[in-house]
Design a protein around this motif. Sequence first.
Motif, PDB file in Angstrom:
ATOM      1  N   ASP A 131      44.978  32.651  59.389  1.00  0.00           N
ATOM      2  CA  ASP A 131      44.831  32.537  60.792  1.00  0.00           C
ATOM      3  C   ASP A 131      46.044  32.269  61.388  1.00  0.00           C
ATOM      4  O   ASP A 131      46.520  32.666  62.762  1.00  0.00           O
ATOM      5  CB  ASP A 131      43.720  31.620  61.246  1.00  0.00           C
ATOM      6  N   LYS A 132      47.050  31.262  60.875  1.00  0.00           N
ATOM      7  CA  LYS A 132      48.269  31.016  61.454  1.00  0.00           C
ATOM      8  C   LYS A 132      49.524  31.980  61.248  1.00  0.00           C
ATOM      9  O   LYS A 132      50.004  32.227  62.161  1.00  0.00           O
ATOM     10  CB  LYS A 132      48.455  29.674  60.730  1.00  0.00           C
ATOM     11  N   PHE A 133      49.634  32.633  60.175  1.00  0.00           N
ATOM     12  CA  PHE A 133      50.530  33.367  59.716  1.00  0.00           C
ATOM     13  C   PHE A 133      50.210  34.820  59.539  1.00  0.00           C
ATOM     14  O   PHE A 133      51.296  35.892  59.661  1.00  0.00           O
ATOM     15  CB  PHE A 133      51.257  32.768  58.540  1.00  0.00           C
ATOM     16  N   GLY A 134      49.028  35.349  59.724  1.00  0.00           N
ATOM     17  CA  GLY A 134      48.798  36.784  59.412  1.00  0.00           C
ATOM     18  C   GLY A 134      47.997  36.998  58.225  1.00  0.00           C
ATOM     19  O   GLY A 134      48.358  36.308  57.409  1.00  0.00           O
ATOM     20  N   ARG A 135      47.289  37.860  58.236  1.00  0.00           N
ATOM     21  CA  ARG A 135      46.465  38.453  57.165  1.00  0.00           C
ATOM     22  C   ARG A 135      47.474  38.976  56.125  1.00  0.00           C
ATOM     23  O   ARG A 135      47.368  38.473  54.788  1.00  0.00           O
ATOM     24  CB  ARG A 135      45.375  39.240  57.265  1.00  0.00           C
ATOM     25  N   ARG A 136      48.063  39.743  56.395  1.00  0.00           N
ATOM     26  CA  ARG A 136      49.145  40.428  55.431  1.00  0.00           C
ATOM     27  C   ARG A 136      50.041  39.731  54.779  1.00  0.00           C
ATOM     28  O   ARG A 136      50.022  39.567  53.549  1.00  0.00           O
ATOM     29  CB  ARG A 136      49.984  41.776  56.094  1.00  0.00           C
ATOM     30  N   PRO A 137      50.803  38.695  55.292  1.00  0.00           N
ATOM     31  CA  PRO A 137      51.798  37.992  54.544  1.00  0.00           C
ATOM     32  C   PRO A 137      51.261  37.055  53.553  1.00  0.00           C
ATOM     33  O   PRO A 137      51.575  36.830  52.603  1.00  0.00           O
ATOM     34  CB  PRO A 137      52.704  37.189  55.579  1.00  0.00           C
ATOM     35  N   VAL A 138      49.990  36.277  54.036  1.00  0.00           N
ATOM     36  CA  VAL A 138      49.266  35.309  53.115  1.00  0.00           C
ATOM     37  C   VAL A 138      48.581  36.076  52.009  1.00  0.00           C
ATOM     38  O   VAL A 138      48.701  35.720  50.935  1.00  0.00           O
ATOM     39  CB  VAL A 138      48.407  34.661  53.759  1.00  0.00           C
ATOM     40  N   LEU A 139      48.200  37.327  52.093  1.00  0.00           N
ATOM     41  CA  LEU A 139      47.440  38.086  51.166  1.00  0.00           C
ATOM     42  C   LEU A 139      48.521  38.595  50.125  1.00  0.00           C
ATOM     43  O   LEU A 139      48.502  38.527  49.127  1.00  0.00           O
ATOM     44  CB  LEU A 139      46.750  39.349  51.613  1.00  0.00           C
ATOM     45  N   LEU A 140      49.583  39.082  50.700  1.00  0.00           N
ATOM     46  CA  LEU A 140      50.557  39.356  49.745  1.00  0.00           C
ATOM     47  C   LEU A 140      51.259  38.415  48.833  1.00  0.00           C
ATOM     48  O   LEU A 140      51.532  38.452  47.849  1.00  0.00           O
ATOM     49  CB  LEU A 140      51.641  39.973  50.483  1.00  0.00           C
ATOM     50  N   ALA A 141      51.460  37.075  49.487  1.00  0.00           N
ATOM     51  CA  ALA A 141      51.962  35.927  48.913  1.00  0.00           C
ATOM     52  C   ALA A 141      51.092  35.573  47.843  1.00  0.00           C
ATOM     53  O   ALA A 141      51.418  35.270  46.616  1.00  0.00           O
ATOM     54  CB  ALA A 141      52.114  34.739  49.793  1.00  0.00           C
ATOM     55  N   GLY A 142      49.788  35.640  48.058  1.00  0.00           N
ATOM     56  CA  GLY A 142      48.453  35.185  47.209  1.00  0.00           C
ATOM     57  C   GLY A 142      48.563  36.137  45.988  1.00  0.00           C
ATOM     58  O   GLY A 142      48.452  35.780  44.675  1.00  0.00           O
ATOM     59  N   LEU A 143      48.709  37.336  46.340  1.00  0.00           N
ATOM     60  CA  LEU A 143      48.562  38.297  45.011  1.00  0.00           C
ATOM     61  C   LEU A 143      49.785  38.361  44.104  1.00  0.00           C
ATOM     62  O   LEU A 143      49.798  38.539  43.123  1.00  0.00           O
ATOM     63  CB  LEU A 143      48.348  39.687  45.645  1.00  0.00           C
ATOM     64  N   ALA A 144      50.864  37.999  44.889  1.00  0.00           N
ATOM     65  CA  ALA A 144      52.221  37.854  44.044  1.00  0.00           C
ATOM     66  C   ALA A 144      52.086  36.831  43.212  1.00  0.00           C
ATOM     67  O   ALA A 144      52.546  36.923  42.023  1.00  0.00           O
ATOM     68  CB  ALA A 144      53.482  37.865  45.121  1.00  0.00           C
ATOM     69  N   LEU A 145      51.379  35.904  43.826  1.00  0.00           N
ATOM     70  CA  LEU A 145      51.368  34.451  42.867  1.00  0.00           C
ATOM     71  C   LEU A 145      50.118  34.962  41.719  1.00  0.00           C
ATOM     72  O   LEU A 145      50.523  34.412  40.457  1.00  0.00           O
ATOM     73  CB  LEU A 145      50.893  33.470  43.412  1.00  0.00           C
ATOM     74  N   MET A 146      49.190  35.853  41.804  1.00  0.00           N
ATOM     75  CA  MET A 146      48.417  36.148  40.904  1.00  0.00           C
ATOM     76  C   MET A 146      49.254  37.021  39.679  1.00  0.00           C
ATOM     77  O   MET A 146      49.036  36.909  38.426  1.00  0.00           O
ATOM     78  CB  MET A 146      47.253  36.748  41.483  1.00  0.00           C
ATOM     79  N   VAL A 147      50.080  37.965  40.070  1.00  0.00           N
ATOM     80  CA  VAL A 147      50.724  38.634  39.244  1.00  0.00           C
ATOM     81  C   VAL A 147      51.742  37.974  38.297  1.00  0.00           C
ATOM     82  O   VAL A 147      51.624  37.948  37.170  1.00  0.00           O
ATOM     83  CB  VAL A 147      51.786  39.685  40.123  1.00  0.00           C
TER      84      VAL A 147
END
Length: 424
Positions: free
Chosen positions: A83-99
Amino acid sequence: MHGLMGKPPGAATDRHDPTTSRLMLLMLVAMTGVAPISLYMLVPALPVLAATFKSDIQVAQMTVSLYMVGIACSQLTMGPLSDKFGRRPVLLAGLALMVAASLGASLAQTMPQLIAARFLQALGGASGMVISRAIIRDLYSRDRVGAMISLVIAVMMVAQMLSALAGGLLETSFGWRAIFWFITASSLGVTVLIAIALPETRRARAESGGFRGDIGSLLGNRAFVGYMLCQVLASQIIFVFAGGGPYIVVTQMGRTTAEYGAWFAATGFAFLLGNLLCVRFAPRHQLEKLIWFGLALQLGGSLLNLGWSFAGINQAPSWLFGTQMIVMAANAFVMSNSAAGAISVRPEAAGTASGAMGFLQQGVGALVSQLGAWLGGHSTTTLPLTAAIFALSVACACAMLFLVPRRGVAVSEEVVEKAEGERR
């Protein structure tokens, strides 16, 4: 690609281009499913992990239990961040952490290293679970949200049902590390797809209240609390039945674990069918009507199962699971549409709403599954378990009846949303 996917973030609109809709559905399913599929893929290899690292099976089980803790923590943090930073950057950061965590798990040399990697894997991967609901609310009108959530769940469940089989085949053919190689490659593929094809969908925020402001306004809204409690309580029916079912079938009824697995899969199929029916009926019916239809069917099925218990005639899996299939089909209507109602109360805080709902669902679910196991393992009849399911069904209906305004709520939300769109 932003132009292909639609207009800039603003008022929610439905996508009708077939190619765009299929691509969006693929991304929503991928981001939602990557964490739960990774959870179930490792389950068949738990005995091998215990033997490999010379650990007790209870220690190996922590690769699953702490994974679930990671999912719960991710639900609570990733939604507000989106909600604060946007869907894309948070989602991409989360998926990068998962990788990164999946790669680390594949290289783990000790059990503590593997457990830590699994926690980080869940923390990053579960970002897709919470953010996908927020994206659906960004893109679709209120009365379409429930149908889209149901569609994503239906498609994801097919892959989820096959994930344990895939994990077992990978471990048998190539060893347990191959499971993490597969997860690493899959999560990397999802990350690349999201980076290329998903536009930013977050709505422009009229104010910067932050997490405390968002959660405060949501918890102060009776409609949100009612929808959220309805969704969370409905999900607990699945947890309590999954916790108590094995003890009832194997211990009380004297059946094999394989037979239990087949009957439990049947309830999963009923849940899948309920989601598909919800997708079909949603365009022609209001969200509240779909919730009440599901609640009525859920109450009827759970009451019927309770009646079988009192009469003592459901001491065979066909009676218990046959009626439970009705409950599960109804449960799909209740869960998807009450979730849609919760994230639609304040669309600009859809991520926070989705995260709070997901955190409660997972956190309470861990306790309720233990309760289900206790009810099933410390009784000689099905009555305690079916009574618990009936009580949860009643509680769902009470949350809707006493907390969600029955007149004007849908209209008022649509008017507010339209006014916000005109202001922007």
